[in-house]
Scaffold this motif. Structure first.
Motif, PDB file in Angstrom:
ATOM      1  N   ALA A 150      46.108  49.174  35.843  1.00 19.60           N
ATOM      2  CA  ALA A 150      45.803  48.254  34.736  1.00 19.60           C
ATOM      3  C   ALA A 150      44.422  47.631  34.903  1.00 19.60           C
ATOM      4  CB  ALA A 150      46.864  47.170  34.648  1.00 19.60           C
ATOM      5  N   LEU A 151      44.058  47.384  36.171  1.00 14.08           N
ATOM      6  CA  LEU A 151      42.719  46.817  36.428  1.00 14.08           C
ATOM      7  C   LEU A 151      41.628  47.805  36.031  1.00 14.08           C
ATOM      8  CD1 LEU A 151      43.206  45.145  39.948  1.00 14.08           C
ATOM      9  CD2 LEU A 151      43.224  44.038  37.701  1.00 14.08           C
ATOM     10  N   LEU A 152      41.834  49.067  36.345  1.00 11.05           N
ATOM     11  CA  LEU A 152      40.814  50.087  36.063  1.00 11.05           C
ATOM     12  C   LEU A 152      40.624  50.323  34.572  1.00 11.05           C
ATOM     13  CD1 LEU A 152      41.663  52.696  38.860  1.00 11.05           C
ATOM     14  CD2 LEU A 152      39.752  51.080  38.798  1.00 11.05           C
ATOM     15  N   ALA A 153      41.598  49.909  33.773  1.00 10.02           N
ATOM     16  CA  ALA A 153      41.470  50.076  32.319  1.00 10.02           C
ATOM     17  C   ALA A 153      40.544  49.027  31.703  1.00 10.02           C
ATOM     18  CB  ALA A 153      42.841  50.006  31.665  1.00 10.02           C
ATOM     19  N   CYS A 154      40.225  47.972  32.448  1.00 15.31           N
ATOM     20  CA  CYS A 154      39.363  46.900  31.934  1.00 15.31           C
ATOM     21  C   CYS A 154      37.898  47.368  31.944  1.00 15.31           C
ATOM     22  CB  CYS A 154      39.505  45.635  32.777  1.00 15.31           C
ATOM     23  SG  CYS A 154      41.174  44.930  32.749  1.00 15.31           S
ATOM     24  N   ARG A 155      37.180  47.016  30.885  1.00 13.98           N
ATOM     25  CA  ARG A 155      35.778  47.440  30.757  1.00 13.98           C
ATOM     26  C   ARG A 155      34.798  46.265  30.785  1.00 13.98           C
ATOM     27  NH1 ARG A 155      37.649  51.168  32.348  1.00 13.98           N
ATOM     28  NH2 ARG A 155      37.828  53.274  31.460  1.00 13.98           N
ATOM     29  N   GLN A 156      35.326  45.060  30.931  1.00 15.89           N
ATOM     30  CA  GLN A 156      34.464  43.878  31.038  1.00 15.89           C
ATOM     31  C   GLN A 156      34.974  42.987  32.149  1.00 15.89           C
ATOM     32  OE1 GLN A 156      34.322  42.055  27.157  1.00 15.89           O
ATOM     33  NE2 GLN A 156      32.808  43.528  26.374  1.00 15.89           N
ATOM     34  N   VAL A 157      34.069  42.162  32.704  1.00 12.93           N
ATOM     35  CA  VAL A 157      34.400  41.371  33.883  1.00 12.93           C
ATOM     36  C   VAL A 157      35.474  40.331  33.596  1.00 12.93           C
ATOM     37  CG1 VAL A 157      33.485  39.714  35.556  1.00 12.93           C
ATOM     38  CG2 VAL A 157      32.144  41.731  34.947  1.00 12.93           C
ATOM     39  N   THR A 158      35.304  39.570  32.514  1.00 12.35           N
ATOM     40  CA  THR A 158      36.259  38.487  32.229  1.00 12.35           C
ATOM     41  C   THR A 158      37.676  39.004  32.015  1.00 12.35           C
ATOM     42  OG1 THR A 158      34.490  37.125  31.280  1.00 12.35           O
ATOM     43  CG2 THR A 158      36.757  36.560  30.689  1.00 12.35           C
TER      44      THR A 158
ATOM     45  N   LEU B 279      38.920  41.660  33.244  1.00 14.01           N
ATOM     46  CA  LEU B 279      39.351  42.172  34.551  1.00 14.01           C
ATOM     47  C   LEU B 279      39.894  41.044  35.418  1.00 14.01           C
ATOM     48  CD1 LEU B 279      39.475  44.413  36.737  1.00 14.01           C
ATOM     49  CD2 LEU B 279      37.131  43.760  37.365  1.00 14.01           C
ATOM     50  N   ILE B 280      39.154  39.940  35.497  1.00 12.05           N
ATOM     51  CA  ILE B 280      39.597  38.804  36.317  1.00 12.05           C
ATOM     52  C   ILE B 280      40.902  38.232  35.774  1.00 12.05           C
ATOM     53  CG2 ILE B 280      39.012  36.453  37.023  1.00 12.05           C
ATOM     54  CD1 ILE B 280      36.093  37.293  37.153  1.00 12.05           C
ATOM     55  N   ASN B 281      41.000  38.138  34.446  1.00 15.03           N
ATOM     56  CA  ASN B 281      42.238  37.619  33.850  1.00 15.03           C
ATOM     57  C   ASN B 281      43.424  38.534  34.148  1.00 15.03           C
ATOM     58  OD1 ASN B 281      40.933  35.402  32.736  1.00 15.03           O
ATOM     59  ND2 ASN B 281      40.519  36.437  30.778  1.00 15.03           N
ATOM     60  N   GLU B 282      43.204  39.837  34.071  1.00 18.39           N
ATOM     61  CA  GLU B 282      44.280  40.793  34.379  1.00 18.39           C
ATOM     62  C   GLU B 282      44.699  40.677  35.837  1.00 18.39           C
ATOM     63  OE1 GLU B 282      47.111  43.683  34.002  1.00 18.39           O
ATOM     64  OE2 GLU B 282      45.937  42.764  32.379  1.00 18.39           O
ATOM     65  N   PHE B 283      43.724  40.495  36.725  1.00 19.74           N
ATOM     66  CA  PHE B 283      43.994  40.364  38.160  1.00 19.74           C
ATOM     67  C   PHE B 283      44.839  39.121  38.437  1.00 19.74           C
ATOM     68  CE2 PHE B 283      42.521  38.733  42.369  1.00 19.74           C
ATOM     69  CZ  PHE B 283      43.052  39.735  43.156  1.00 19.74           C
ATOM     70  N   LEU B 284      44.431  37.972  37.887  1.00 25.43           N
ATOM     71  CA  LEU B 284      45.149  36.727  38.142  1.00 25.43           C
ATOM     72  C   LEU B 284      46.507  36.713  37.448  1.00 25.43           C
ATOM     73  CD1 LEU B 284      42.197  34.153  37.851  1.00 25.43           C
ATOM     74  CD2 LEU B 284      43.324  34.954  39.932  1.00 25.43           C
TER      75      LEU B 284
ATOM     76  N   VAL C  15      43.641  44.773  46.195  1.00 24.03           N
ATOM     77  CA  VAL C  15      42.515  43.829  46.143  1.00 24.03           C
ATOM     78  C   VAL C  15      41.189  44.582  46.201  1.00 24.03           C
ATOM     79  CG1 VAL C  15      41.387  41.912  47.327  1.00 24.03           C
ATOM     80  CG2 VAL C  15      43.886  41.967  47.146  1.00 24.03           C
ATOM     81  N   ALA C  16      41.144  45.666  46.985  1.00 27.94           N
ATOM     82  CA  ALA C  16      39.915  46.454  47.097  1.00 27.94           C
ATOM     83  C   ALA C  16      39.559  47.108  45.756  1.00 27.94           C
ATOM     84  CB  ALA C  16      40.066  47.517  48.185  1.00 27.94           C
ATOM     85  N   VAL C  17      40.605  47.601  45.043  1.00 27.07           N
ATOM     86  CA  VAL C  17      40.368  48.193  43.719  1.00 27.07           C
ATOM     87  C   VAL C  17      39.770  47.150  42.782  1.00 27.07           C
ATOM     88  CG1 VAL C  17      41.500  49.101  41.652  1.00 27.07           C
ATOM     89  CG2 VAL C  17      42.104  49.997  43.908  1.00 27.07           C
ATOM     90  N   PHE C  18      40.358  45.947  42.808  1.00 27.64           N
ATOM     91  CA  PHE C  18      39.830  44.869  41.952  1.00 27.64           C
ATOM     92  C   PHE C  18      38.386  44.551  42.307  1.00 27.64           C
ATOM     93  CE2 PHE C  18      38.880  40.276  42.014  1.00 27.64           C
ATOM     94  CZ  PHE C  18      38.736  40.077  40.647  1.00 27.64           C
ATOM     95  N   THR C  19      38.108  44.393  43.599  1.00 23.05           N
ATOM     96  CA  THR C  19      36.756  43.988  44.025  1.00 23.05           C
ATOM     97  C   THR C  19      35.720  45.039  43.659  1.00 23.05           C
ATOM     98  OG1 THR C  19      37.761  42.780  45.877  1.00 23.05           O
ATOM     99  CG2 THR C  19      35.388  43.204  45.979  1.00 23.05           C
TER     100      THR C  19
ATOM    101  N   HIS D  58      35.941  47.461  41.368  1.00 25.74           N
ATOM    102  CA  HIS D  58      35.790  47.598  39.920  1.00 25.74           C
ATOM    103  C   HIS D  58      35.012  46.404  39.349  1.00 25.74           C
ATOM    104  CE1 HIS D  58      36.506  49.437  36.130  1.00 25.74           C
ATOM    105  NE2 HIS D  58      37.286  48.466  35.655  1.00 25.74           N
ATOM    106  N   TRP D  59      35.265  45.247  39.889  1.00 30.06           N
ATOM    107  CA  TRP D  59      34.535  44.038  39.486  1.00 30.06           C
ATOM    108  C   TRP D  59      33.041  44.207  39.769  1.00 30.06           C
ATOM    109  CZ3 TRP D  59      34.319  39.245  43.085  1.00 30.06           C
ATOM    110  CH2 TRP D  59      33.517  38.246  42.504  1.00 30.06           C
ATOM    111  N   GLN D  60      32.718  44.675  40.982  1.00 30.18           N
ATOM    112  CA  GLN D  60      31.310  44.876  41.330  1.00 30.18           C
ATOM    113  C   GLN D  60      30.662  45.951  40.457  1.00 30.18           C
ATOM    114  OE1 GLN D  60      29.493  42.989  43.912  1.00 30.18           O
ATOM    115  NE2 GLN D  60      31.243  41.822  43.126  1.00 30.18           N
ATOM    116  N   LEU D  61      31.458  46.997  40.132  1.00 28.95           N
ATOM    117  CA  LEU D  61      30.929  48.050  39.261  1.00 28.95           C
ATOM    118  C   LEU D  61      30.601  47.497  37.868  1.00 28.95           C
ATOM    119  CD1 LEU D  61      30.286  51.014  38.597  1.00 28.95           C
ATOM    120  CD2 LEU D  61      32.720  51.326  38.059  1.00 28.95           C
ATOM    121  N   LEU D  62      31.518  46.708  37.299  1.00 29.27           N
ATOM    122  CA  LEU D  62      31.287  46.120  35.974  1.00 29.27           C
ATOM    123  C   LEU D  62      30.119  45.141  35.996  1.00 29.27           C
ATOM    124  CD1 LEU D  62      34.941  45.497  34.694  1.00 29.27           C
ATOM    125  CD2 LEU D  62      33.403  47.398  34.161  1.00 29.27           C
TER     126      LEU D  62
END
Length: 532
Positions: A12-20, A22-27, A156-160, A162-166
């Motif tokens: 689900a995290l990888l489906a996000c295309r924007q930072v905000t 992504l963070i909301n999906e993570f939390l 957590v690594a996937v989130f981090t 993907h976040w850095q990539l975005l």
């Protein structure tokens, strides 16, 4: 929570295309899958001096962030230690008491349950640097176990990553946008420079004042604002108006110009608005007004300060509604024109005294342009002289190669009450007295010494300049050569009016008063005798 569930959350995290998002999906995923009453992120500010709170619940955000500054070098709270050591920290209730020196941290943990531990988990990028901190309040049995599990670490690594990539993509997009803006700015600057250089062929001069004037013309030409041009007589107000039109999107449409001072009041309205057949005595055919002729283009009203007040009211309505009614017409017409006005008098002062409508003044003064007097840019005199010599040679099919330094020196020292028009007349006069192939010298220049102007008093006639005695004696000397009395009288009248206008720096009102004439009469005589 099972490994399969963490894997689904990671997808689900990888489906996000924007930072905000992504963070909301993570939390949001953490709040659903973990029995945590408190979960938020701490992210470094741009300058790296503080940590900001990002929570998935507004209430948390308000309670945690309100009035608290989490400074990265403040080791009174544990977040700075985690940031420095890059290691996970799990705090139980007894250990939390160690940090009671930081009021903000104590307020944060005040409502934690006794069976909960606070897990502070650093988020590291591929280079090992901490890019954020995850804070979770978890049951004691889960806190230590969770952070050691590989499936949790992978999530957590996937989130981090993907976040850095975005963030990297967003940074690249921002840089690309800045580059695009820079290219557009450079192209616009180049275009404006080319336009200003082209305009310099008509508005001659390399002084800073003239460069600024040309830039203003190019700038206002790209808008559709009403333009008010003010400057002394002879500075080239119509040239500026033409420049505003030629460098606007209306340049291929008509440029209609009219001098309000040269037309009687009773005719000015019909000239502007037009009239229908039979609208008044003598109107044998319909006539299209200048406002209608300017549709799609520009209407230039020179010496608008001489427009009657009643006509000013009608003009203001046209500017507001873009509609007008020709004299004798049954219905209104529309005209989309850009208005450019000019005056050699201070319209703002006239509006204060009631001689000019104040509301019309502010409607016209959307983009004011003031043309400098020639005496304020004497460095342009040599360039102007060269320009006028070239024009004379072209129009008269002559060959005057230039002007001597002694003549230029004298021209530069003159005050030019008649401004550029006066210089043009001087140069053309000198060219007429110079043989082809020879440069203009001092002997070809007319007398340039003019006494300082004194204020004119209509009651006492003080300040009136007498007609030049040398010209009077010259005319008297040639009386025996006159063979056309009517032409001689016209020439004498022309000489008197030109001399009087020169005496009053081109002010027709004062010149007319000094000659005992109405201003309108003097204006008609100027047109008839071709006096500019």
């Amino acid at each position: 929570m099972q490994s399969q569930q963490w894997l689904q959350r990671a997808s689900a995290l990888l489906a996000c295309r924007q930072v905000t998002p992504l963070i909301n999906e993570f939390l949001n995923g953490l709040s659903v899958e973990l029995p945590s009453d408190l979960s938020f992120l701490l992210l470094p500010t741009v300058d790296g001096r503080e940590l900001t709170v990002v929570a998935n619940e507004p209430d948390y955000f308000q309670s945690i962030a309100s009035g608290v500054k989490w400074e990265v070098d403040d080791f009174e709270h544990p977040f700075s230690h985690v940031l420095q050591s890059q290691k996970t920290m799990v705090l139980d209730h007894e250990t939390l008491l160690y940090w009671q020196g930081h009021s903000g941290f104590m307020a944060l943990t005040l409502n934690m349950k006794k069976d909960q531990h606070l897990a502070i988990y650093p988020l590291n990028n591929d280079k090992g640097a901490v890019v954020g901190i995850l804070v979770l309040a978890l049951p004691a049995a889960m806190a230590a176990d969770l952070v050691e599990r590989s499936d949790w670490q992978n999530f957590v690594a996937v989130f981090t990553r993907h976040w850095q990539l975005l963030e990297s993509i967003r940074h690249q997009d921002r840089q690309q946008s800045l580059l695009s803006d820079s290219i557009v700015s450079i192209r616009k600057e180049k275009f404006d420079k080319e336009q200003a250089e082209a305009l310099s062929h008509d508005l001659v001069g390399s002084s800073e004042l003239m460069q600024t004037l040309r830039k203003e013309i190019i700038r206002v030409g790209q808008s559709d604002l009403a333009v008010m041009i003010q400057g002394q007589t002879g500075t080239g107000k119509e040239l500026v108006a033409r420049g505003v039109h030629d460098y606007s999107k209306r340049k291929h449409a008509p440029f209609i110009a009219i001098n309000c001072a040269a037309i009687p009041d009773n005719l000015l309205e019909s000239e502007l608005f037009g009239y229908e057949k039979g609208a008044f005595s003598g109107a044998e055919t319909a006539k299209k007004g200048l406002i209608a002729c300017a549709d799609g283009g520009s209407l230039f009203l020179d010496e608008i300060g001489d427009m009657p007040l009643l006509l000013q009211t009608k003009l203001l309505r046209v500017l507001e509604s873009r509609q007008f009614r020709a004299l004798g017409a049954a219905k209104e017409s529309q005209s989309d024109f850009r208005l450019i006005v000019a005056s050699h008098v201070d319209l703002k002062q006239k509006s204060r005294t009631g001689a000019f409508r104040q509301d019309l003044f502010y409607r016209l003064c959307q983009f004011p342009i003031r043309i400098p007097a020639l005496k304020d840019r004497v460095s342009d005199v040599p360039e102007l002289v060269k320009h006028f010599i070239h024009r004379f040679n072209t129009h008269q099919e002559r060959h005057i190669p230039g002007v001597r330094f002694s003549a230029i020196d004298k021209l530069v020292k003159h005050d030019y009450p008649g401004n550029v028009r006066e210089l043009k007349n001087i140069v053309e006069y000198a060219c007429a007295l110079t043989l082809d192939g020879q440069e203009i010298d001092l002997s070809a220049l007319p007398t340039l010494d003019i006494e300082p102007e004194t204020p004119f008093d209509a009651s006492t006639n003080q300040g009136e300049k007498p007609f030049p005695a040398s010209l009077l004696s010259d005319i008297t000397h040639k009386f025996d050569q006159i063979d056309d009395l009517k032409e001689a009288v016209l020439q004498f009248e022309r000489a008197v009016i030109e001399a009087r206008l020169s005496s009053f720096s081109g002010d027709r009102g004062r010149a007319a008063t000094s000659l005992g004439l109405p201003k309108r009469t003097l204006a008609h005589k100027c047109i008839k005798l071709e006096i500019s």
